[in-house]
Design an enzyme around this catalytic site. Structure first.
Site, PDB file in Angstrom:
ATOM      1  N   TYR A 195     -64.408  -3.200 -45.605  1.00  0.00           N
ATOM      2  CA  TYR A 195     -63.698  -4.012 -44.808  1.00  0.00           C
ATOM      3  C   TYR A 195     -64.297  -4.231 -43.489  1.00  0.00           C
ATOM      4  O   TYR A 195     -64.351  -3.338 -42.655  1.00  0.00           O
ATOM      5  CB  TYR A 195     -62.249  -3.704 -44.981  1.00  0.00           C
ATOM      6  CG  TYR A 195     -61.260  -4.675 -44.692  1.00  0.00           C
ATOM      7  CD1 TYR A 195     -60.726  -5.344 -45.960  1.00  0.00           C
ATOM      8  CD2 TYR A 195     -60.868  -5.637 -43.853  1.00  0.00           C
ATOM      9  CE1 TYR A 195     -59.724  -6.444 -45.975  1.00  0.00           C
ATOM     10  CE2 TYR A 195     -60.127  -6.401 -43.783  1.00  0.00           C
ATOM     11  CZ  TYR A 195     -59.402  -7.026 -44.873  1.00  0.00           C
ATOM     12  OH  TYR A 195     -58.703  -8.025 -44.830  1.00  0.00           O
TER      13      TYR A 195
ATOM     14  N   ASP B  41     -48.439  -3.007 -43.831  1.00  0.00           N
ATOM     15  CA  ASP B  41     -48.200  -4.318 -44.668  1.00  0.00           C
ATOM     16  C   ASP B  41     -48.259  -4.275 -45.993  1.00  0.00           C
ATOM     17  O   ASP B  41     -48.089  -3.437 -46.609  1.00  0.00           O
ATOM     18  CB  ASP B  41     -49.237  -5.392 -44.092  1.00  0.00           C
ATOM     19  CG  ASP B  41     -50.747  -4.908 -44.631  1.00  0.00           C
ATOM     20  OD1 ASP B  41     -50.826  -4.256 -45.498  1.00  0.00           O
ATOM     21  OD2 ASP B  41     -51.880  -5.690 -44.180  1.00  0.00           O
ATOM     22  N   CYS B  42     -47.906  -5.312 -46.600  1.00  0.00           N
ATOM     23  CA  CYS B  42     -47.495  -5.357 -48.199  1.00  0.00           C
ATOM     24  C   CYS B  42     -48.824  -4.832 -48.912  1.00  0.00           C
ATOM     25  O   CYS B  42     -48.431  -3.779 -49.903  1.00  0.00           O
ATOM     26  CB  CYS B  42     -47.106  -6.822 -48.750  1.00  0.00           C
ATOM     27  SG  CYS B  42     -48.577  -8.119 -48.902  1.00  0.00           S
ATOM     28  N   SER B  43     -49.867  -5.274 -48.909  1.00  0.00           N
ATOM     29  CA  SER B  43     -50.955  -4.520 -49.662  1.00  0.00           C
ATOM     30  C   SER B  43     -51.571  -3.318 -49.100  1.00  0.00           C
ATOM     31  O   SER B  43     -51.894  -2.411 -49.909  1.00  0.00           O
ATOM     32  CB  SER B  43     -52.395  -5.593 -49.481  1.00  0.00           C
ATOM     33  OG  SER B  43     -52.535  -5.864 -48.108  1.00  0.00           O
TER      34      SER B  43
ATOM     35  N   ASP C 236     -56.784  -6.132 -49.866  1.00  0.00           N
ATOM     36  CA  ASP C 236     -55.863  -7.296 -49.566  1.00  0.00           C
ATOM     37  C   ASP C 236     -55.255  -7.749 -51.132  1.00  0.00           C
ATOM     38  O   ASP C 236     -56.240  -7.255 -52.077  1.00  0.00           O
ATOM     39  CB  ASP C 236     -56.912  -8.391 -49.129  1.00  0.00           C
ATOM     40  CG  ASP C 236     -57.196  -8.088 -47.698  1.00  0.00           C
ATOM     41  OD1 ASP C 236     -56.521  -7.423 -46.918  1.00  0.00           O
ATOM     42  OD2 ASP C 236     -58.125  -8.873 -47.473  1.00  0.00           O
TER      43      ASP C 236
ATOM     44  N   HIS D 265     -48.503 -12.186 -51.511  1.00  0.00           N
ATOM     45  CA  HIS D 265     -47.377 -10.830 -51.289  1.00  0.00           C
ATOM     46  C   HIS D 265     -47.846 -10.016 -52.629  1.00  0.00           C
ATOM     47  O   HIS D 265     -48.124 -10.506 -53.662  1.00  0.00           O
ATOM     48  CB  HIS D 265     -46.138 -11.358 -51.300  1.00  0.00           C
ATOM     49  CG  HIS D 265     -45.050 -10.337 -50.981  1.00  0.00           C
ATOM     50  ND1 HIS D 265     -45.523  -9.432 -50.033  1.00  0.00           N
ATOM     51  CD2 HIS D 265     -44.162  -9.355 -51.565  1.00  0.00           C
ATOM     52  CE1 HIS D 265     -44.336  -8.600 -49.954  1.00  0.00           C
ATOM     53  NE2 HIS D 265     -43.538  -8.532 -50.883  1.00  0.00           N
TER      54      HIS D 265
ATOM     55  N   HIS E 241     -41.007  -2.704 -51.703  1.00  0.00           N
ATOM     56  CA  HIS E 241     -42.266  -3.141 -50.755  1.00  0.00           C
ATOM     57  C   HIS E 241     -42.033  -3.395 -49.269  1.00  0.00           C
ATOM     58  O   HIS E 241     -40.971  -2.840 -48.811  1.00  0.00           O
ATOM     59  CB  HIS E 241     -42.251  -4.750 -51.176  1.00  0.00           C
ATOM     60  CG  HIS E 241     -41.111  -5.630 -50.539  1.00  0.00           C
ATOM     61  ND1 HIS E 241     -41.306  -7.094 -50.668  1.00  0.00           N
ATOM     62  CD2 HIS E 241     -39.697  -5.654 -50.549  1.00  0.00           C
ATOM     63  CE1 HIS E 241     -40.104  -7.532 -50.183  1.00  0.00           C
ATOM     64  NE2 HIS E 241     -39.323  -6.462 -50.259  1.00  0.00           N
TER      65      HIS E 241
END
Length: 308
Positions: free
Chosen positions: A100, A213-215, A232, A267, A279
């Protein structure tokens, strides 16, 4: 620590993260308040200064792209004015085979070569735990998912581990799940671990117990059980075994796309059982449960995947 020269091409050397958590930035510059995030000891001082509006701006301006944890390998491409551009090798990104991409403050990296390790590693399974000097003083406060190679495990309380700061020790209990029921499935263990972070404030780019964050949330929970997901949500949706929603079990991942499921994935949430999701929702919000049938997301569900 081997110091980087101020600027220049490094020719893809692999460094290690020295900071407890290193933010990976989109650009090699930060605001005055974001300079607090360059502290190798942790992110607490920075986060206590951020308002909810500030956390929303992190996403809106895409200043923070991800994070890397202590000892993670970072492949350095070049250094510019004290900033290193490169790749977090532990985070899969479909567009970049090296890892990344982003910018890390070079003082948060070490080029000291570590001895080749072919033995066991341990992974932190608590929100935070101290990495100690052999004499018991604290080296770093490690966060969930930090991985370290073991050099000696004979002590019944601590493992001796190899780190970019030298030999340290980590409590064995911190690399084991805290809950008593060891007969849970790996998926259920992730849900149980995720419950420890209820009400933690969302952090764009976050993969640590300072904020997710969500991921990043589901990436970190999988990392705790030894499964390496892409970073991601759009890439995460491409791996794993497809499951029908009616057959979903705790620990499965639910992916959601814009335009009633016809657009881009935006999401990911972890199925927690009985129609509930766990989540990290959006900037300004906190890690929470959500009943799928009672939300607009039910019309945006595009895939359920299992990686455990």
């Amino acid at each position: 620590m081997v110091k980087f020269k101020k600027s220049g091409v490094i020719n893809m050397q692999t460094a290690r993260i020295l900071a407890a958590v290193a933010n990976v930035w989109r650009q090699p510059r930060v605001s005055f308040i974001d300079r607090l995030a360059l502290d190798n000891a942790g992110l607490s001082s920075w986060l206590t200064r951020l308002s909810d509006a500030d956390t929303v701006a992190l996403e809106r301006n895409n200043r923070l792209v991800t994070q890397a944890l202590f000892n993670d390998p970072f492949v350095v491409d070049r250094v510019v004015d004290g900033w290193a551009y490169g790749y977090v090798a532990t985070q899969v990104d479909a567009r970049h085979p090296q890892g990344y991409p982003g910018w890390v403050w070079a003082a948060q990296l070490s080029l000291v070569p570590l001895p080749l390790q072919t033995g066991t590693t341990v992974t932190v399974k608590r929100g935070f735990t101290p990495l100690l000097h052999p004499d018991g003083s604290t080296l770093r406060l490690l966060t969930l998912g930090t991985e370290l190679p073991v050099v000696d495990s004979q002590d019944h309380r601590y493992d001796l581990v190899q780190t970019p700061l030298g030999i340290g020790k980590v409590a064995k209990r911190a690399t084991q799940f805290a809950f008593a029921d060891q007969h849970l499935t790996a998926g259920a263990k992730m849900v149980r671990l995720g419950m420890d972070f209820l009400d933690l404030r969302y952090l764009w780019g976050g993969i640590s117990a300072y904020g997710f964050d969500c991921s990043g949330f589901v990436y970190s929970l999988h990392r705790a059980i030894g499964v390496r997901l892409p970073r991601d949500a759009s890439d995460q949706a491409l791996v794993g075994t497809t499951i029908q929603l009616a057959d979903a079990q705790p620990g499965d991942l639910c992916f959601f796309a814009h335009d009633h499921g016809n657009g881009a994935i935006h999401h990911v949430a972890m199925y927690a059982g009985d129609g509930w999701l766990l989540h990290a929702p959006t900037p300004g919000k906190h890690v929470t449960y959500l009943q799928l049938a009672a939300t607009y997301l039910k019309d945006e569900l595009v895939a359920v995947k299992r990686n455990w």
